[in-house]
Scaffold this active site. Sequence first.
Site, PDB file in Angstrom:
ATOM      1  N   ASP A  33       0.905  -1.266  -0.115  1.00 30.22           N
ATOM      2  CA  ASP A  33      -0.052   0.034  -0.127  1.00 30.22           C
ATOM      3  C   ASP A  33       0.854   1.214  -0.113  1.00 30.22           C
ATOM      4  O   ASP A  33       1.920   1.270   0.794  1.00 30.22           O
ATOM      5  CB  ASP A  33      -0.940   0.077   1.143  1.00 30.22           C
ATOM      6  N   ILE A  34       0.437   2.075  -0.715  1.00 34.55           N
ATOM      7  CA  ILE A  34       1.382   3.509  -1.065  1.00 34.55           C
ATOM      8  C   ILE A  34       1.082   4.273   0.359  1.00 34.55           C
ATOM      9  O   ILE A  34       2.202   5.242   0.685  1.00 34.55           O
ATOM     10  CB  ILE A  34       0.871   4.216  -2.168  1.00 34.55           C
ATOM     11  N   ASN A  94     -12.808  -3.397   2.140  1.00 32.87           N
ATOM     12  CA  ASN A  94     -14.105  -2.336   2.330  1.00 32.87           C
ATOM     13  C   ASN A  94     -14.817  -2.355   1.035  1.00 32.87           C
ATOM     14  O   ASN A  94     -14.520  -2.883   0.089  1.00 32.87           O
ATOM     15  CB  ASN A  94     -13.317  -0.989   2.334  1.00 32.87           C
ATOM     16  N   GLY A 100     -16.374   2.282   3.227  1.00 33.70           N
ATOM     17  CA  GLY A 100     -15.280   3.332   2.916  1.00 33.70           C
ATOM     18  C   GLY A 100     -14.389   2.881   1.843  1.00 33.70           C
ATOM     19  O   GLY A 100     -13.023   3.202   2.056  1.00 33.70           O
ATOM     20  N   GLN A 101     -14.939   2.307   0.837  1.00 30.17           N
ATOM     21  CA  GLN A 101     -13.915   1.772  -0.089  1.00 30.17           C
ATOM     22  C   GLN A 101     -13.695   2.873  -1.059  1.00 30.17           C
ATOM     23  O   GLN A 101     -14.626   3.850  -1.549  1.00 30.17           O
ATOM     24  CB  GLN A 101     -14.647   0.637  -1.099  1.00 30.17           C
ATOM     25  N   HIS A 107     -10.030  -5.342  -3.630  1.00 29.68           N
ATOM     26  CA  HIS A 107      -8.846  -5.430  -2.799  1.00 29.68           C
ATOM     27  C   HIS A 107      -9.002  -5.882  -1.450  1.00 29.68           C
ATOM     28  O   HIS A 107      -9.681  -5.406  -0.760  1.00 29.68           O
ATOM     29  CB  HIS A 107      -7.704  -4.183  -3.052  1.00 29.68           C
TER      30      HIS A 107
HETATM   31  P1  AMP Z   1      -9.792   1.360   0.295  1.00 35.46           P
HETATM   32  O1  AMP Z   1     -10.209   2.675   1.093  1.00 35.46           O
HETATM   33  O2  AMP Z   1     -10.110   0.087   0.836  1.00 35.46           O
HETATM   34  O3  AMP Z   1     -10.503   1.336  -1.212  1.00 35.46           O
HETATM   35  O4  AMP Z   1      -8.317   1.491   0.092  1.00 35.46           O
HETATM   36  C1  AMP Z   1      -7.539   1.902  -0.741  1.00 35.46           C
HETATM   37  C2  AMP Z   1      -6.368   1.672  -0.383  1.00 35.46           C
HETATM   38  O5  AMP Z   1      -5.258   2.050  -2.002  1.00 35.46           O
HETATM   39  C3  AMP Z   1      -5.605   3.025   0.185  1.00 35.46           C
HETATM   40  O6  AMP Z   1      -5.004   2.319   1.531  1.00 35.46           O
HETATM   41  C4  AMP Z   1      -4.573   3.414  -0.423  1.00 35.46           C
HETATM   42  O7  AMP Z   1      -3.468   3.986   0.203  1.00 35.46           O
HETATM   43  C5  AMP Z   1      -4.145   2.561  -1.586  1.00 35.46           C
HETATM   44  N1  AMP Z   1      -3.547   3.069  -2.835  1.00 35.46           N
HETATM   45  C6  AMP Z   1      -4.022   4.255  -3.463  1.00 35.46           C
HETATM   46  N2  AMP Z   1      -3.158   4.318  -4.561  1.00 35.46           N
HETATM   47  C7  AMP Z   1      -2.424   3.453  -4.596  1.00 35.46           C
HETATM   48  C8  AMP Z   1      -1.158   3.031  -5.304  1.00 35.46           C
HETATM   49  N3  AMP Z   1      -0.954   3.753  -6.293  1.00 35.46           N
HETATM   50  N4  AMP Z   1      -0.342   2.042  -4.889  1.00 35.46           N
HETATM   51  C9  AMP Z   1      -0.611   1.277  -3.875  1.00 35.46           C
HETATM   52  N5  AMP Z   1      -1.529   1.534  -3.099  1.00 35.46           N
HETATM   53  C10 AMP Z   1      -2.535   2.455  -3.219  1.00 35.46           C
END
Ligand code: AMP
Length: 121
Positions: A33-34, A94, A100-101, A107
């Site tokens: 995760d970023i 999520n 909260g997605q 994922h």
């Molecule tokens: P969600 O809130 O469950 O949709 O989580 C989305 C997740 O994606 C968050 O934890 C972000 O930090 C992560 N995210 C968004 N963009 C990237 C990216 N380019 N590479 C890795 N993780 C990411």
Amino acid sequence: MTYDDQNIFAKILRGEIPCKKIYEDKYILSFYDINPQKKVHALVIPKGRYIDLDDFSVNASSDEIVGLLKGINLVAKKLKISAGIGKGYRTLANISEHGGQEVPHLHFHIFGGEIVGKMVE
Ligand code: AMP
């Protein structure tokens, strides 16, 4: 809701945006995760175009479903946080607005490397 091919994980799957890859096979891609929320924070995504777990449960093939579930375990083992190898972890998905997605491609988050705390805050 229809699947948005411009979502960030679709772009990662197509190789248009880089990721810190952990593992990949026929069914899944896993990367860090970023914006990590715990010492270890990985994501596991199916390669198919599924918006969320509800979409996946209804429309994915049995092979894809098995591939994703087994993939979570493979990634946890690779990260040395699985129950057998390490001290365990939390996985969560999520789903849509109340869940909260943010990214509309299914994922699973994998949190570990430390005690991850309360289930819901
Ligand atoms: P969600 O809130 O469950 O949709 O989580 C989305 C997740 O994606 C968050 O934890 C972000 O930090 C992560 N995210 C968004 N963009 C990237 C990216 N380019 N590479 C890795 N993780 C990411």
